[in-house]
Design a protein around this motif. Structure first.
Motif, PDB file in Angstrom:
ATOM      1  N   CYS A  50       0.829  -1.211   0.000  1.00 54.36           N
ATOM      2  CA  CYS A  50       0.000   0.000   0.000  1.00 54.36           C
ATOM      3  C   CYS A  50       0.863   1.260   0.000  1.00 54.36           C
ATOM      4  CB  CYS A  50      -0.923  -0.008   1.212  1.00 54.36           C
ATOM      5  SG  CYS A  50      -2.223  -1.262   1.146  1.00 54.36           S
ATOM      6  N   LEU A  51       1.927   1.255   0.812  1.00 52.00           N
ATOM      7  CA  LEU A  51       2.820   2.411   0.830  1.00 52.00           C
ATOM      8  C   LEU A  51       3.494   2.624  -0.517  1.00 52.00           C
ATOM      9  CD1 LEU A  51       4.516   1.989   4.343  1.00 52.00           C
ATOM     10  CD2 LEU A  51       2.825   3.696   3.655  1.00 52.00           C
ATOM     11  N   CYS A  53       2.302   1.766  -3.427  1.00 55.09           N
ATOM     12  CA  CYS A  53       1.301   2.260  -4.375  1.00 55.09           C
ATOM     13  C   CYS A  53       1.025   3.742  -4.155  1.00 55.09           C
ATOM     14  CB  CYS A  53       0.012   1.456  -4.231  1.00 55.09           C
ATOM     15  SG  CYS A  53       0.137  -0.254  -4.816  1.00 55.09           S
ATOM     16  N   CYS A  54       0.909   4.166  -2.876  1.00 53.25           N
ATOM     17  CA  CYS A  54       0.677   5.583  -2.587  1.00 53.25           C
ATOM     18  C   CYS A  54       1.848   6.438  -3.069  1.00 53.25           C
ATOM     19  CB  CYS A  54       0.457   5.777  -1.088  1.00 53.25           C
ATOM     20  SG  CYS A  54      -1.089   5.075  -0.469  1.00 53.25           S
ATOM     21  N   PHE A  57       1.709   6.753  -6.775  1.00 55.04           N
ATOM     22  CA  PHE A  57       0.602   7.620  -7.205  1.00 55.04           C
ATOM     23  C   PHE A  57       0.985   9.088  -7.066  1.00 55.04           C
ATOM     24  CE2 PHE A  57      -3.028  10.195  -5.823  1.00 55.04           C
ATOM     25  CZ  PHE A  57      -3.807  10.136  -6.962  1.00 55.04           C
ATOM     26  N   TRP A  58       1.529   9.486  -5.888  1.00 58.30           N
ATOM     27  CA  TRP A  58       1.900  10.884  -5.694  1.00 58.30           C
ATOM     28  C   TRP A  58       3.063  11.287  -6.586  1.00 58.30           C
ATOM     29  CZ3 TRP A  58      -1.258  14.097  -3.713  1.00 58.30           C
ATOM     30  CH2 TRP A  58      -2.181  13.708  -2.735  1.00 58.30           C
TER      31      TRP A  58
END
Length: 236
Positions: A50-51, A53-54, A57-58
């Protein structure tokens, strides 16, 4: 007739007394050496994914915004508009019987917008103040208007005021009149919105201070501007 010996098993278990014991050992359940699942490790790997992917994304969003900003900048090529006091006319400069000073000036400002795709919308809540040695002589405001792209506009500003005019200011003004150099400060505060292809953006407040030196303040006579210095600032 000989009898055959009894059948002997292939494997024989000996006890400590060296006697044979043919009882088989009890059945045992095989215990697995390793657990089939590891719940702690799986939850940690999910958080790490999840980290990642975040972060991706940013990072992609920043790259896209930076590319869009660079594209707009290269396409629009923005430039700061240029302002210049073109004329300074004195309609009234009279000392009243109560030793107050009545002044009426008309200041003509030349506004040059060199941008090909950007216009400027001037708001209503503006102010223009003329001071002499920190004493306010007169005040007025800019007209509200839209200046299109690639345009030069002459803005006439009517300034009026009544102010106290003590003996100290009178003596200083008399000396400046004799020398033909009268210092004045024109302070402009104007709300302006940038307009990009008919779409107004966020409004900002532009501050302009213009230090002028004129040769006279005689009524009905054009004052010649000897020198001018400009300072700009922007309030978001």
């Amino acid at each position: 007739m000989e009898t055959q010996p009894p059948y002997q098993p292939k494997y024989v278990m000996l006890n400590s007394n060296h006697s044979t014991n043919l009882r088989p050992p009890p059945k045992r359940r095989n215990i697995p050496r390793y657990h089939s699942s590891h719940p702690g490790k799986s939850s940690g790997s999910c958080c790490l994914k999840c980290l990642c992917c975040c972060f991706l994304f940013w990072f992609a969003l920043i790259i896209l915004l930076g590319g869009a900003a660079f594209y707009l900048y290269s396409m629009l090529q923005p430039e700061i508009p240029r302002y210049n006091v073109d004329r300074f006319d004195v309609n009234a400069f009279n000392v009243q019987q109560d030793f107050s000073l009545h002044t009426e000036f008309v200041v003509t400002v030349k506004s040059d917008n060199p941008n090909q795709h950007i216009g400027f919308q001037y708001g209503k809540d503006s102010s223009v103040v003329v001071t002499y040695k920190d004493s306010v002589l007169c005040a007025g405001k800019l007209p509200a208007f839209l200046q299109p792209h690639s345009n030069t506009t002459m803005i006439q500003i009517l300034l009026k005021g009544d102010s106290e005019f003590g003996s100290g200011l009178q003596e200083a003004l008399m000396q400046n009149r004799k020398s033909g150099q009268i210092p004045l400060l024109v302070e402009v505060k104007a709300p302006i919105s940038v307009v990009i292809r008919d779409f107004p953006m966020r409004q900002v407040t532009v501050l302009l201070n213009c230090s002028l030196v004129v040769d006279n303040l005689s009524p009905k006579k054009k004052a010649r501007i000897l020198s001018s210095t400009y300072h700009y600032a922007v309030e978001l």
